[in-house]
Enzyme design. Sequence first.
Site, PDB file in Angstrom:
ATOM      1  CG  HIS A 164      -2.020  -1.015   1.122  1.00  0.00           C
ATOM      2  ND1 HIS A 164      -3.322  -0.695   0.824  1.00  0.00           N
ATOM      3  CD2 HIS A 164      -1.991  -2.364   1.247  1.00  0.00           C
ATOM      4  CE1 HIS A 164      -4.058  -1.798   0.793  1.00  0.00           C
ATOM      5  NE2 HIS A 164      -3.271  -2.831   1.049  1.00  0.00           N
ATOM      6  CG  ASP A 372       0.021   9.212   0.720  1.00  0.00           C
ATOM      7  OD1 ASP A 372      -0.022   8.050   1.151  1.00  0.00           O
ATOM      8  OD2 ASP A 372      -0.707  10.136   1.150  1.00  0.00           O
TER       9      ASP A 372
HETATM   10  C1  GDG Z   1      -2.020   3.565   3.224  1.00  0.00           C
HETATM   11  C2  GDG Z   1      -1.086   4.381   2.308  1.00  0.00           C
HETATM   12  C3  GDG Z   1      -2.872   4.377   0.541  1.00  0.00           C
HETATM   13  C4  GDG Z   1      -8.828   9.835   7.950  1.00  0.00           C
HETATM   14  N1  GDG Z   1      -9.239  10.443   9.070  1.00  0.00           N
HETATM   15  C5  GDG Z   1     -10.384   9.844   9.424  1.00  0.00           C
HETATM   16  C6  GDG Z   1     -10.670   8.847   8.497  1.00  0.00           C
HETATM   17  N2  GDG Z   1      -9.696   8.863   7.603  1.00  0.00           N
HETATM   18  C7  GDG Z   1      -9.659   7.974   6.423  1.00  0.00           C
HETATM   19  C8  GDG Z   1      -9.753   8.764   5.143  1.00  0.00           C
HETATM   20  C9  GDG Z   1      -9.160   7.747   4.173  1.00  0.00           C
HETATM   21  C10 GDG Z   1      -8.113   7.054   5.035  1.00  0.00           C
HETATM   22  O1  GDG Z   1      -8.440   7.275   6.383  1.00  0.00           O
HETATM   23  C11 GDG Z   1      -6.721   7.597   4.804  1.00  0.00           C
HETATM   24  O2  GDG Z   1      -6.354   7.304   3.499  1.00  0.00           O
HETATM   25  P1  GDG Z   1      -4.834   7.354   3.004  1.00  0.00           P
HETATM   26  O3  GDG Z   1      -4.842   6.957   1.589  1.00  0.00           O
HETATM   27  O4  GDG Z   1      -4.251   8.690   3.377  1.00  0.00           O
HETATM   28  O5  GDG Z   1      -4.253   6.169   3.888  1.00  0.00           O
HETATM   29  P2  GDG Z   1      -3.070   5.682   4.838  1.00  0.00           P
HETATM   30  O6  GDG Z   1      -3.658   5.479   6.166  1.00  0.00           O
HETATM   31  O7  GDG Z   1      -1.824   6.486   4.789  1.00  0.00           O
HETATM   32  O8  GDG Z   1      -2.825   4.218   4.166  1.00  0.00           O
HETATM   33  C12 GDG Z   1      -1.883   5.239   1.327  1.00  0.00           C
HETATM   34  C13 GDG Z   1      -3.720   3.552   1.491  1.00  0.00           C
HETATM   35  O9  GDG Z   1      -2.904   2.773   2.381  1.00  0.00           O
HETATM   36  C14 GDG Z   1      -4.603   2.580   0.714  1.00  0.00           C
HETATM   37  O10 GDG Z   1      -3.848   1.734  -0.087  1.00  0.00           O
HETATM   38  O11 GDG Z   1      -3.723   5.228  -0.205  1.00  0.00           O
HETATM   39  O12 GDG Z   1      -0.994   5.860   0.416  1.00  0.00           O
HETATM   40  O13 GDG Z   1      -0.215   5.202   3.088  1.00  0.00           O
HETATM   41  O14 GDG Z   1     -10.098   6.790   3.800  1.00  0.00           O
HETATM   42  O15 GDG Z   1     -11.084   9.110   4.902  1.00  0.00           O
HETATM   43  N3  GDG Z   1     -11.759   8.052   8.558  1.00  0.00           N
HETATM   44  C15 GDG Z   1     -12.605   8.253   9.604  1.00  0.00           C
HETATM   45  N4  GDG Z   1     -12.375   9.195  10.549  1.00  0.00           N
HETATM   46  C16 GDG Z   1     -11.293  10.027  10.497  1.00  0.00           C
HETATM   47  O16 GDG Z   1     -11.129  10.907  11.346  1.00  0.00           O
HETATM   48  N5  GDG Z   1     -13.698   7.477   9.695  1.00  0.00           N
END
Ligand code: GDG
Length: 475
Positions: A164, A372
């Site tokens: 990821h 990212d």
């Molecule tokens: C890895 C990779 C890759 C955030 N705050 C809250 C919340 N979120 C949710 C967002 C989104 C997710 O968390 C974050 O998405 P990212 O893509 O930034 O993810 P990472 O945690 O860094 O994860 C990344 C991902 O895996 C998938 O392959 O895209 O590059 O680092 O969905 O909405 N959700 C809730 N409350 C919050 O306060 N419910």
Amino acid sequence: MANSLQSEYKAVRLIAVSNRTAIDPNARAGGLSVALWDTLKASNGLWIGWSGKIKDFSSQKATLASDDGVDFALCDMSKSQYEGFYLNYANSVLWPLLHNRLDLVNFETHDIGPYRDTNVQFANAVAAHANLDDFVWVHDYHFFLLAHELRAQGWTGQVGFFLHIPFPSPDVFRALPEASELARAICDYDIVGLQSTKDVTNLKQFLSEDCGAQYIGEEDVMVFGRRVTIRHCPIGIDTLSFKAATKSEPAKAASRKLRKFSGDRKLIIGVDRMDYSKGLPQRFESVSKLFDNYPETHGATSFIQIAPPSRSIVDEYIQLREELDGLCGRINGDYGDLDWMPIRYLARPYRREEIAGLYNLADVCLVTPLKDGMNLVAKEFVAAQNPDDPGVLILSQFAGAAEQMTEALIVNPYDTEAVAKTIFRALHMPLDERKFRWAALNDGVTQLDINWWRERFFAPYGANASTQSSQEAAP
Ligand code: GDG
């Protein structure tokens, strides 16, 4: 091999392995959990992961549970394992290294021992609960060694891996003392999925330069006597369900609440786990420069940053929290007024529906990571927009999403002056241009969704699979 992969996965059970599973409410903010939950739910699969519990000593026996159509096998960790595997090797060595932050890698105290042991523990759990004709789908940097451990036990079933987060350039990866061991282990997977074409190029280059891999065809390599498929599989979101979430009651309530506070001001939003890879201090500086350089934004524009803390006992994360607290205080102190708070920084999680409602209300979304794998927030923001009056996405060139979402305003997050200028441009973008950009982005987010991602991972002929319908039945 690839043909049999696709035909078999529709008929077989999926066994997913990831460090955190979505049965743990504390893990639901992560992108990985959000992505896997729906996939497994649709396939009556089994999810193997950490129980989230730290015991005096680790038991080799997993606890079974089930929730909403998904079975779980959950492994406990001992305190020393949690420290050595999770906090140290996975999150203070691999995470910074794979995000190009060699300066943050704990080389001096690093020890791969607990990482190896934990990969053995999870491989044992797979062997105990999976059948040879199941497809084992391993997720992320915590488990580079898992297939290797399974093969060592004589496992001949199919095992796939999805990374990821980014795979860095070979020179950065070589800085890891155990780079060869990890690369050797990656080659025990049958298929390796990566988020961006850059990641694919980097891994292929490393395998060819350091492991003697020979390329056969577009995706396959022969390495250590095995054929391995290395596939570009950019992850998507569950777009339809996210669009529906923006119309939910909690979404409307959250946006009403924020609107009451912000009045008719323009709103800029950011939503990120509190992680140094997300470029939050640079983003706060950019917003500060927006207020510096464009006085007409004073009292007329507010920035809201949602940043639920993660890994909050790792030093770098404690420092990041302090830095953001300080920056936010300074900016509000410098620019705020009796009736206007320039930055609202909320270091706590919100419900998914509430986040959807806030995206819907915002005029501009800042997704400005320094590095990212993909970034799901960029896709969620697009999915949540109103077609008649869509907001503008500002996206870092260093997010995997930038390869796909070219109609966003692409920025260099280190160049805070330029980001401030781009925010100003986004705030004043004419409706026609906003609609044009959003329509193209929305097409991509709708077609290349979470179902498309899963289909592509299992598809027989990589690039050709991109034309498959996202409506296909789940495995
Ligand atoms: C890895 C990779 C890759 C955030 N705050 C809250 C919340 N979120 C949710 C967002 C989104 C997710 O968390 C974050 O998405 P990212 O893509 O930034 O993810 P990472 O945690 O860094 O994860 C990344 C991902 O895996 C998938 O392959 O895209 O590059 O680092 O969905 O909405 N959700 C809730 N409350 C919050 O306060 N419910």
